[in-house]
Design a protein around this motif. Structure first.
Motif, PDB file in Angstrom:
ATOM      1  N   UNK A 193      -6.090   0.591  -4.523  1.00 28.21           N
ATOM      2  CA  UNK A 193      -5.266   0.895  -3.560  1.00 28.21           C
ATOM      3  C   UNK A 193      -5.038   2.291  -3.549  1.00 28.21           C
ATOM      4  N   UNK A 194      -5.632   3.145  -4.129  1.00 28.07           N
ATOM      5  CA  UNK A 194      -5.568   4.377  -4.377  1.00 28.07           C
ATOM      6  C   UNK A 194      -7.006   4.996  -3.377  1.00 28.07           C
ATOM      7  N   UNK A 245     -15.419   0.931  -2.190  1.00 31.56           N
ATOM      8  CA  UNK A 245     -14.099   0.259  -2.532  1.00 31.56           C
ATOM      9  C   UNK A 245     -13.155   0.403  -1.806  1.00 31.56           C
ATOM     10  N   UNK A 246     -12.834   0.811  -0.517  1.00 34.24           N
ATOM     11  CA  UNK A 246     -11.395   0.240  -0.046  1.00 34.24           C
ATOM     12  C   UNK A 246     -11.697  -1.109   1.348  1.00 34.24           C
ATOM     13  N   UNK A 247     -12.635  -1.406   0.843  1.00 36.02           N
ATOM     14  CA  UNK A 247     -12.938  -2.781   0.757  1.00 36.02           C
ATOM     15  C   UNK A 247     -12.697  -3.971   1.099  1.00 36.02           C
ATOM     16  N   UNK A 297       0.649  -1.332  -0.203  1.00 40.34           N
ATOM     17  CA  UNK A 297      -0.014   0.030   0.080  1.00 40.34           C
ATOM     18  C   UNK A 297       0.797   1.322   0.080  1.00 40.34           C
ATOM     19  N   UNK A 298       2.281   1.089   0.277  1.00 45.66           N
ATOM     20  CA  UNK A 298       2.633   2.449   0.998  1.00 45.66           C
ATOM     21  C   UNK A 298       3.237   2.824  -0.995  1.00 45.66           C
ATOM     22  N   UNK A 344      -9.165   6.500   2.236  1.00 49.72           N
ATOM     23  CA  UNK A 344      -9.999   6.394   2.825  1.00 49.72           C
ATOM     24  C   UNK A 344      -9.454   6.440   4.396  1.00 49.72           C
ATOM     25  N   UNK A 345      -8.431   5.774   4.334  1.00 48.00           N
ATOM     26  CA  UNK A 345      -7.374   5.722   5.937  1.00 48.00           C
ATOM     27  C   UNK A 345      -6.522   6.839   5.732  1.00 48.00           C
ATOM     28  N   UNK A 346      -6.800   7.952   5.329  1.00 44.31           N
ATOM     29  CA  UNK A 346      -5.883   9.352   5.584  1.00 44.31           C
ATOM     30  C   UNK A 346      -4.311   9.340   5.610  1.00 44.31           C
TER      31      UNK A 346
END
Length: 342
Positions: free
Chosen positions: A250-251, A146-148, A47-48, A256-258
């Protein structure tokens, strides 16, 4: 710079028109999409690799690799955010910016009531997700879907098949779907957000595959969609069938995770001072999904805004639905406000 769920291929109709006007046009697959390599979402550090500033570095590296030092940057959908951050963070490289479908309302606000030009925080009160879930018709925001963990499998292995899923998705967000009659929302509250179509504010229990299946176009509507014939749709279906949607998602997970906020706070209070333009379809709800963003873009985030243009006969896929009108606006903007380096 393309958005989701698209590819460099989404610029196929605009690129020749810009090239004919004398410009060197570059349209890459964004990291995580299509034929890109060098990323692995299964790795602990996966994710980084999808930070917003990483996308800026990707763009600079590509420009330099092709022998240039400066460029105008054009972005659509999520790519509009990438274009905005290219312009805001590296004005020496990106000397003009065109944002499409997703307005840029400014960078993050610093904490503790510091003074800057960033957008005001959203109103305090009940969590927006809880408020949406508590509606009589429970809802959720598509970016959190989408983030799930289930989104990729739900779309890649849609019950209706991947080509049919993509056909319905593109139709539902286009001017071809007669339900797309967007307007400005009064506030970022559950009752206002719920006025948007279900591809943005989804039913709580539904995945995107089920959401768009309810709006699958008829054979006659497919035949009338000359902007996306079956042979061109097949390009998207083939690529996403090969890669799945995981890289593109992933974007959204970072957003959403800030996860990008700490690095982007470096630019708090900074404005886009290069010539800029905003283009979208008149039937595109993406213009209004974040209430107030258009106004902030025009009034504070961009100090050299040349205009906000909403093109008739286009929904969210403006450069595909109305490529000639899109190219005409881009060429007029570039000829007036962009001077490429030698």
């Amino acid at each position: 710079v393309h958005g989701f769920p698209e590819l460099a291929y989404s610029w196929r109709k605009v690129m020749p028109l810009l090239a004919a006007a004398g410009y060197h046009v570059i349209a890459p697959d964004v990291r995580g999409y299509g034929r890109t390599t060098g990323w692995d979402v299964t790795a602990a550090s996966g994710r980084a690799a999808f930070g917003m500033l990483t996308s800026v570095v990707d763009a600079i590296g590509l420009i330099n690799a092709l022998g240039h030092r400066t460029a105008a940057v054009i972005g659509h959908d999520y790519g509009s955010s990438v274009a905005a951050w290219c312009a805001l963070s590296r004005p020496d490289v990106f000397t003009a910016v065109a944002m499409m479908s997703a307005p840029f309302g400014g960078g993050p606000r610093l904490p503790f009531g510091t003074l800057d030009a960033s957008p005001a925080p959203r109103p305090s009160g009940p969590d927006i997700h809880s408020s949406l879930a508590a509606l009589d018709r429970p809802r959720k925001i598509y970016t959190w879907y989408y983030s799930g963990d289930d989104a990729n499998d739900n779309m890649t292995h849609a019950p209706q098949g991947l080509p049919a899923f993509l056909r319905a998705y593109y139709h539902h967000k286009s001017a071809d779907w007669d339900g797309n009659k967007p307007f400005r929302l009064a506030s970022y509250t559950a009752d206002q957000l719920a006025l948007m179509p279900t591809y943005y504010i989804m039913d709580l229990a539904a995945g995107m595959a089920e959401t768009v299946a309810a709006h699958m176009p008829t054979p006659a509507e497919v035949a009338a969609a000359t902007w996306l014939p079956d042979a061109e749709l097949a390009v998207y279906a083939e690529e996403y069938g090969r890669t799945t949607f995981r890289g593109g998602l992933e974007w959204y997970r970072r957003g959403t995770g800030g996860l990008d906020v700490p690095s982007l706070e470096l630019f708090a209070g900074r404005t886009i001072d290069q010539p800029s333009i905003f283009i979208a379809g008149a039937s595109d709800w993406g213009v209004y999904q974040n209430p107030g963003a258009v106004e902030r873009m025009e009034q504070s985030a961009c100090t050299q805004m040349r205009g906000v243009h909403l093109i008739d006969g286009a929904g969210h896929w403006v450069q595909q639905e109305q490529p000639e009108a899109t190219a005409d606006l881009l060429i007029g903007f570039l000829k007036a406000d962009y001077r490429p380096s030698a």
